[in-house]
Structures are given as C-alpha cells and as structure tokens.
Design an enzyme around this catalytic site. Sequence first.
Site, PDB file in Angstrom:
ATOM      1  N   TYR A  13       0.838  -1.206   0.000  1.00 14.72           N
ATOM      2  CA  TYR A  13       0.000   0.000   0.000  1.00 14.72           C
ATOM      3  C   TYR A  13       0.873   1.256   0.000  1.00 14.72           C
ATOM      4  O   TYR A  13       0.674   2.170  -0.812  1.00 14.72           O
ATOM      5  CB  TYR A  13      -0.918  -0.004   1.215  1.00 14.72           C
ATOM      6  CG  TYR A  13      -1.795   1.223   1.325  1.00 14.72           C
ATOM      7  CD1 TYR A  13      -2.980   1.325   0.606  1.00 14.72           C
ATOM      8  CD2 TYR A  13      -1.440   2.284   2.171  1.00 14.72           C
ATOM      9  CE1 TYR A  13      -3.789   2.443   0.717  1.00 14.72           C
ATOM     10  CE2 TYR A  13      -2.240   3.413   2.276  1.00 14.72           C
ATOM     11  CZ  TYR A  13      -3.417   3.481   1.554  1.00 14.72           C
ATOM     12  OH  TYR A  13      -4.209   4.601   1.658  1.00 14.72           O
ATOM     13  N   LYS A  16       1.206   4.152  -3.048  1.00 15.17           N
ATOM     14  CA  LYS A  16       0.867   5.558  -2.849  1.00 15.17           C
ATOM     15  C   LYS A  16       2.075   6.460  -3.098  1.00 15.17           C
ATOM     16  O   LYS A  16       1.929   7.596  -3.566  1.00 15.17           O
ATOM     17  CB  LYS A  16       0.301   5.776  -1.446  1.00 15.17           C
ATOM     18  CG  LYS A  16      -1.029   5.075  -1.212  1.00 15.17           C
ATOM     19  CD  LYS A  16      -2.110   5.532  -2.195  1.00 15.17           C
ATOM     20  CE  LYS A  16      -3.468   4.949  -1.854  1.00 15.17           C
ATOM     21  NZ  LYS A  16      -4.539   5.415  -2.759  1.00 15.17           N
TER      22      LYS A  16
END
Length: 252
Positions: free
Chosen positions: A160, A164
């Site tokens: 994750y 990002k």
Amino acid sequence: MSLPLSGKKALITGSSHGVGLASAHLFAAQGADVVLHGNANMADADAAVQAIGPKALGAVQADLSQPGAGRDLYEKALHLASGQLDIIVNNAGIHWATPLDSSDAEWEANWAVTLQVNLMAVADICRAAIPEMVASGGGSIINIASRAGYRGEDRNHMAYGASKGALLSLTKTIARQWGSDGIYAYALAPGWIDTRMGPQHEEDRARAKAEIPIGDLAQPEEIAAMCAFLASGACRSATGSCIDINGASYVR
C-alpha cells in the site's frame, strides 16, 4: 452567481461510498455533472445517482483489479458525459494486509492487485484522459494518495505504501509535463479517514485517534471539500503539489 464547478463534468472513482460518494454529492452541489463508479456495490452507486438527481450522469461498473479496467472505465464515463470530462478524481483504492510470512503466492498476488488498483488503474485512466484534456483545452486530475506515500506504512502494508508513493510521483510528472496544456494535477495525502477503510473497532479507533494531534479522524467531507476547491481552478499554481490532510499526524 455561478457555482464554482458550473459547466464542468467529473469522473469520480470509488464513489459508491466514503470519500468518493461525499465528493460526488459536493461536486454536484457546486454545479458539476458527475459520473460515479462502483464495482461489487453497484446498488449503492446506483442509489447515489438517484439521490444526487439530474447532476448525476450515471454510474459505471468497473473492477479496477483487472488490467485495462481503468481505460475501459474512462471510456464509458466519457460516453456518459457526451465526450467531455474536465475533472478526474482517482479515489478508488485498497488497503490489503500482506505480512512478511505470507506464502509466496499470497505475497505476489496481493502486491500485484494492490499495485494494479492503486497505481496502474490510475495511470491507465490518466493515460486515457490526458489526450482528451489536451484537445479540449485542459482539465484537472486529483489523485487520492496517502501519508503512507511519504512516511511509509506499517509492516503488513508495504505494498500500500509503495503504491501511494508511486502515485505521488505520477501526479508530479503529469503536472510538470502537461501544465502548459492546461492540465493541472494534484495529490491529497490523508491519514485515517472515518470510512469503512478506516478502523472500525473501538480499540482500533482509539489507537488511531491517539496518534493524531487534533484527536479525530478526518471526515470524508473534508477530503471532498479539498477536491472541489482544487477542481474549481481557484489555485492553479498549486498544481504538482500534495496536500496533507491528516490532523498533523505526519508533518513534512
């Protein structure tokens, strides 16, 4: 007196709930025509279209974990918008846990899906949107990133954080390379937001709030408000920037 987003048409991904739904409602209230997006929860997306009323042009179903789904979503949204999309809000994302001791198969599969949804689908949507925006004189792209893109994420969510971080770079590149064509790109870096992706159990919520100096999770409407402001063109010189919305839990 015209509304800030009058005459604009927007695609908002992940808009059946949470930040995307709040953004769809606010954009419509500020004068934009909006195209919503959902996947398994299309009933919620369709209900949102009905709730928003005439300013909602419809909802598109797309599973962004599938290669090519981002471009397909954009093309369907463009059709609903009669060939004009001035604003893209790339909000859809996933936050899957993948510990180090996962099996090799689970590790590779979870990384692949996380990168596909959080990065590749966004890149594909941007790839489809940029030529259309150039041809029509410009537009705004707003990518919902995360504080994890800067500070990193916990040990079970490395994929994750990586996705990002890459999304932040993608946003800056678009801003630098297509600013002269009237395309403005922005990223937002929230911390915990009070949505179903945020902590649900009371102990987890208390732990999350304890690391936030203002003592509370961000509300979806706060993220939506910043998206609407950036999409309005009121501060074009902010293009390429990332706005932190995390209650000072991570200060750069």
